[in-house]
Design a protein around this motif. Structure first.
Motif, short mmCIF file in Angstrom:
data_model
loop_
_atom_site.label_atom_id
_atom_site.label_comp_id
_atom_site.label_asym_id
_atom_site.label_seq_id
_atom_site.Cartn_x
_atom_site.Cartn_y
_atom_site.Cartn_z
N GLU A 46 57.71 14.84 16.90
CA GLU A 46 58.27 16.03 16.24
C GLU A 46 58.99 15.65 14.96
O GLU A 46 59.47 14.52 14.82
CB GLU A 46 59.22 16.75 17.19
N GLN A 47 59.07 16.61 14.03
CA GLN A 47 59.73 16.38 12.75
C GLN A 47 61.21 16.06 12.96
O GLN A 47 61.91 16.68 13.75
CB GLN A 47 59.60 17.63 11.87
N HIS A 48 61.69 15.04 12.24
CA HIS A 48 63.10 14.67 12.29
C HIS A 48 63.92 15.80 11.67
O HIS A 48 63.57 16.32 10.60
CB HIS A 48 63.31 13.36 11.52
N PRO A 49 65.03 16.20 12.31
CA PRO A 49 65.80 17.34 11.78
C PRO A 49 66.46 17.05 10.43
O PRO A 49 66.77 17.99 9.69
CB PRO A 49 66.84 17.58 12.87
N ASN A 50 66.69 15.77 10.10
CA ASN A 50 67.44 15.45 8.89
C ASN A 50 66.64 14.62 7.88
O ASN A 50 67.22 14.08 6.94
CB ASN A 50 68.72 14.69 9.24
N ALA A 51 65.33 14.47 8.10
CA ALA A 51 64.53 13.66 7.17
C ALA A 51 63.10 14.16 7.17
O ALA A 51 62.50 14.36 8.22
CB ALA A 51 64.58 12.18 7.57
N ASP A 52 62.55 14.36 5.97
CA ASP A 52 61.20 14.90 5.85
C ASP A 52 60.13 13.89 6.28
O ASP A 52 59.07 14.28 6.79
CB ASP A 52 60.93 15.33 4.41
N ARG A 53 60.37 12.59 6.07
CA ARG A 53 59.33 11.59 6.31
C ARG A 53 59.48 10.87 7.64
O ARG A 53 58.78 9.90 7.89
CB ARG A 53 59.34 10.56 5.17
N LEU A 54 60.37 11.31 8.48
CA LEU A 54 60.57 10.68 9.78
C LEU A 54 60.17 11.62 10.90
O LEU A 54 60.23 12.85 10.75
CB LEU A 54 62.04 10.26 9.96
N ARG A 55 59.71 11.01 12.02
CA ARG A 55 59.38 11.78 13.21
C ARG A 55 60.13 11.21 14.40
O ARG A 55 60.35 10.00 14.49
CB ARG A 55 57.87 11.74 13.48
N VAL A 56 60.49 12.11 15.30
CA VAL A 56 61.15 11.70 16.53
C VAL A 56 60.09 11.70 17.63
O VAL A 56 59.52 12.75 17.95
CB VAL A 56 62.31 12.64 16.89
N CYS A 57 59.80 10.50 18.15
CA CYS A 57 58.71 10.34 19.13
C CYS A 57 59.27 10.08 20.51
O CYS A 57 60.28 9.38 20.68
CB CYS A 57 57.79 9.19 18.73
N LYS A 58 58.61 10.63 21.52
CA LYS A 58 58.88 10.32 22.92
C LYS A 58 57.76 9.40 23.39
O LYS A 58 56.58 9.75 23.32
CB LYS A 58 58.90 11.60 23.76
N VAL A 59 58.14 8.22 23.87
CA VAL A 59 57.17 7.17 24.18
C VAL A 59 57.20 6.88 25.67
O VAL A 59 58.26 6.68 26.27
CB VAL A 59 57.51 5.89 23.38
N ASP A 60 55.98 6.85 26.27
CA ASP A 60 55.83 6.56 27.70
C ASP A 60 55.23 5.16 27.85
O ASP A 60 54.17 4.87 27.29
CB ASP A 60 54.93 7.61 28.35
N LEU A 61 55.90 4.29 28.64
CA LEU A 61 55.40 2.94 28.87
C LEU A 61 54.62 2.82 30.16
O LEU A 61 54.19 1.72 30.53
CB LEU A 61 56.57 1.94 28.89
N GLY A 62 54.44 3.92 30.86
CA GLY A 62 53.63 3.90 32.07
C GLY A 62 54.29 3.21 33.25
O GLY A 62 53.62 2.87 34.22
N ASP A 63 55.61 3.01 33.20
CA ASP A 63 56.31 2.35 34.31
C ASP A 63 57.06 3.33 35.19
O ASP A 63 57.82 2.93 36.07
CB ASP A 63 57.29 1.31 33.76
N GLY A 64 56.85 4.63 35.00
CA GLY A 64 57.52 5.65 35.82
C GLY A 64 58.90 5.99 35.34
O GLY A 64 59.51 6.93 35.88
#
Length: 806
Positions: free
Chosen positions: A54-72
């Protein structure tokens, strides 16, 4: 030579660990330079799935990512600036605490523009896998989440680099290295599964060897045409191996030749057949011909270079590098595969003349297996068919494969005689056969046929070396040399003794030893009496190191100036080394030279509150030179000090040291201002240089021996004399004359004043000496002292024309 562990295991069936392989390689003479294990460096990196971006609330060129490592566990939040970061993609994740080599940072949990970020999604540039930094690594959909990225990408394959001696051309291939390891008991060499490629139809391009009388420059030239190929990227497994050893993948056809070069030690070349005009002619280059090579550089050729040409002109520098005109690219559909033999000496000379270092040159100048010429062509053809498709023609061979077989008579006892290692004949035979040697005969002596890939095996000693290195040098017992009876005779020559004595003496006088280049610039050589064309280097390591040095002083002057440029202006240096005036043994001399700069006198260096700091002068250099000659036992009192030195010394502040006009040992004084300017150095600089070879040898049985110590119990006394002489008379002449007046009583004479000026006639000078008288048998009376003084005045006047100053 680099290779990966998995590559080695394609040829060697072994259960040995990486450490065992590395240790064994070094033990058998294939010294391991290093091991690069990316699996350890990339261990923290895992394959991750981006659940949301998702778009970073305070920066146009940054994204906030949720990352899953598959470890539960709960998804990890990462702030990412990559333009290709998107929901649903799979990439490579580095957790906090991971070192990022491409950025030289260690990750931590941070806050970026007000949003917490715990880790990083990585690009290939950040992992130093490539120069791609435009976005994070984008993995296929089937990439397993949570798996180590190194294992998934095939980066967990250790890379081993070995340092080869020039005689081991057989180990410029992975198979050759595997053969040695198998012989050392680290596994079994896998058999080659290679069938010849028959092909159909004749190769339409002829090969003509136009080397009249010099066919040895290219004994054999194999060629084959493959039509209808699809030249795209090479397979991923091949690219990974080439990248691992430092090669850049280009396209399938080129990558195949590089792969065979390292896999079998068989360099190859591919021509785009549609760009070749007429037949291929192997000939010597003509004066003025040039070639635009595959490295993008244009090389000027001469008749020393062997090339492959067609009607268009030079297409390849034989055995070294191909030309860009006939190179293969993505448009290539018909390819000519070349497998040739080239003369090792000519390859080495051509490479040096042109300044080209390639993997092909590296192997050809060490000697490749001639019997692998056609099998190598077939192997490359098979790989082209498997990867690129196409229809091959029958192979053609110009010339013939040379017969390099040679029989070596080998007594088994030779191993013990030369190495001290007692290897049973059965073990020695097994070692040689595992290395590819053929053995016939029985008993104490056999006949050995070296394999075609070992051109370095010439005699019995070579076979002993093979047996011992595989059996293990650690098995050779340490045996002390027998003790000799009595005192050993001296083994050092006179010049060796004087070289060592000179270093000790000069160091004791506060001089620091310097070791400078034996080569100097031609302009500097001319300044110091050199510049002979016979002393120019054929292959200098640098343009300003082109000539052998005629003197030690240029190197010392430049070293002293470098010290001064760094704030150490008061420097005293010496060097004992060789100088050159001709390219004959007689033109090489051993010399000792010393240099003082600033206030680096024997008494001390630098400014002092008592005003004792005085700049060095020619007398400091004279004292150093005479002290050295005295240490050699030369009669310093008999030496002649003649005004003036060589052209590179100051004409009025230098002198020569000699026993006569034909026995000049050296010189001392200040350096000429013009020479200092040419060397970009600043004075004052004083120096001396002595030719050790020119010094007379001591007599085998000296006629004079050092007298017994005689101490007098009587008080010495001193008398001063001031003589007026012609300005051209040397003070040493006055000293010698005074000494001869009464040798039994005069213990010392010192010059303490030289004056020219007021009250002294023009063209004259006053020289004052202090004469020390040492009575031996009784105290001298006034009359006796007066008589000695008159004899001194009379002798000096007789020898020099001096008058006693009023």
């Amino acid at each position: 030579m680099k290779f990966t562990l998995s590559w080695l295991e394609e040829h060697l069936e072994t259960s040995a660990s990486l450490d065992e392989i590395v240790e064994t390689l070094t033990r058998i003479g294939l010294e391991v330079e290093g091991v690069e294990d990316k699996a350890k460096a990339l261990a923290p990196y895992r394959i991750a799935s981006v659940l949301s971006a998702e778009q970073h609330p305070n920066a146009d060129r940054l994204r906030v990512c949720k990352v899953d490592l598959g470890d539960g566990a709960a998804p990890i939040q990462v702030v990412c600036g990559a333009p290709n970061a998107r929901t649903g993609m799979k990439s490579v994740f580095a957790p906090p605490g991971t070192y990022i080599p491409g950025k030289d940072i260690t990750l931590g949990v941070g806050v970026i523009r007000g949003v917490e970020s715990a880790g990083m999604l990585c690009s290939e540039a950040e992992l130093e896998l490539s120069e791609d930094h435009d976005g994070i690594i984008d993995l296929p959909e089937d990439a397993p989440i949570g798996q180590a990225y190194a294992a998934y990408a095939g980066l967990d394959d250790p890379v081993i680099e070995i340092n080869l001696t020039p005689n081991r051309g057989d180990c410029t291939s992975v198979r050759g290295i595997a053969r040695d390891l198998a012989a050392a008991g680290l596994g079994a060499l896998k058999p080659e599964r290679q069938l010849p490629v028959e092909g159909s139809g004749e190769t339409p391009v002829r090969v003509i060897r136009d080397l009249p009388g010099e066919e040895n420059l290219c004994p054999a030239f194999g060629l084959r045409l493959v039509r209808g190929v699809r030249n795209g990227p090479s397979p991923a497994w091949m690219q990974r191996r080439l990248v691992a050893i430092g090669l850049r993948p280009i396209n399938a056809l080129v990558d195949i030749t590089n792969y065979v070069t390292f896999d079998r030690g068989r360099p190859l070349h591919v021509f785009d057949a549609d760009k070749v005009k007429g037949d291929l002619v192997v000939r010597k280059a003509r004066a003025g011909e040039t070639i635009l090579a595959l490295d993008g550089k244009t090389y000027e050729l001469d008749p020393h270079h062997v090339i492959i040409a067609d009607d268009n002109g030079p297409e390849s520098i034989g055995g070294i590098m191909g030309g860009e005109h006939s190179g293969c690219d993505e448009t290539t559909t018909n390819v000519l595969i070349e497998s040739a033999l080239w003369d090792p000496l000519n390859i080495a000379q051509t490479g040096r003349r042109l300044g080209i270092v390639t993997d092909a040159r590296y192997r050809f100048e060490r000697g490749v297996d001639p019997n692998e010429t056609l099998p190598g062509l077939d192997l490359a053809t098979r790989m082209v068919l498997d990867i690129c498709g196409g229809e091959p023609t029958r192979r053609t061979l110009a010339g013939e494969i040379p017969d390099t077989s040679r029989i070596v008579a080998f007594p088994w006892s030779e191993t013990k005689r030369l190495s001290g290692l007692d290897v049973p004949p059965a073990e020695a035979k097994a070692i040689l056969m595992d290395l590819g040697f053929q053995i016939s005969g029985s008993g104490d002596a056999v006949k050995v046929l070296p394999p075609s890939w070992r051109p370095d095996i010439e005699g019995k000693a070579d076979l002993v070396e093979e047996v011992v290195r595989i059996a293990g040098l650690d098995r050779v017992e340490a045996t002390p040399l027998p003790r000799l009876g009595g005192v050993s005779k001296p083994v050092l020559t006179l010049i060796q003794k004087r070289t060592r004595a000179a270093k000790r003496l000069l160091a004791s006088r506060g001089l620091l030893e310097a070791v400078t280049w034996s080569f100097i610039a031609k302009e500097e050589a001319i300044l110091f009496g050199g510049g002979d064309p016979s002393l120019e280097l054929a292959n200098p390591i640098a343009s300003d190191l082109s000539d052998m040095r005629p003197s030690l002083l240029p190197g010392l002057v430049k070293s002293a100036q470098r010290n001064a440029d760094r704030g150490f202006g008061d420097v005293a240096l010496f060097e004992v080394g060789q100088c050159f005036h001709a390219d004959t043994p007689e033109g090489q001399t051993m010399r000792a030279a010393a240099l003082r700069r600033g206030t680096a006198r024997l008494e001390g260096v630098g400014r002092h509150w008592d005003g004792g700091a005085r700049a060095v002068d020619l007398f400091d250099a004279k004292a150093d030179a005479l002290a050295l000659l005295a240490a050699f036992g030369l009669p310093v009192g008999s030496l002649q000090i003649v005004h003036g030195g060589p052209d590179w010394m100051h004409p009025g502040r230098s002198g020569r040291i000699q026993l006569g006009p034909k026995a000049v040992f050296g010189y001392f004084g200040e350096l000429h201002p013009s020479v200092l300017k040419a060397l970009d150095a600043k004075g004052p600089l004083v120096a001396f240089e002595i030719t050790l070879d020119a010094l007379p040898a001591p007599k085998a049985k000296p006629t004079k021996v050092k007298p017994a110590l005689a101490l007098s119990g009587y008080q010495p006394l001193s008398r001063d004399f001031a003589f007026v002489v012609d300005a051209g008379v040397e003070a040493a002449a006055i000293v010698r004359a005074a000494q001869g007046a009464e040798r039994g009583l005069i213990a010392d004479i010192a010059v303490f004043d030289v004056y020219e000026g007021e009250r002294i006639e023009v063209g004259k000078k006053s020289v004052a000496i202090a004469v020390t008288l040492q009575p031996r048998e009784k105290t001298l009376t006034d009359a006796e002292i007066e008589a000695i003084s008159e004899r001194i005045v009379s002798e000096v006047a007789k020898k020099t024309g001096a008058t006693l100053r009023a």
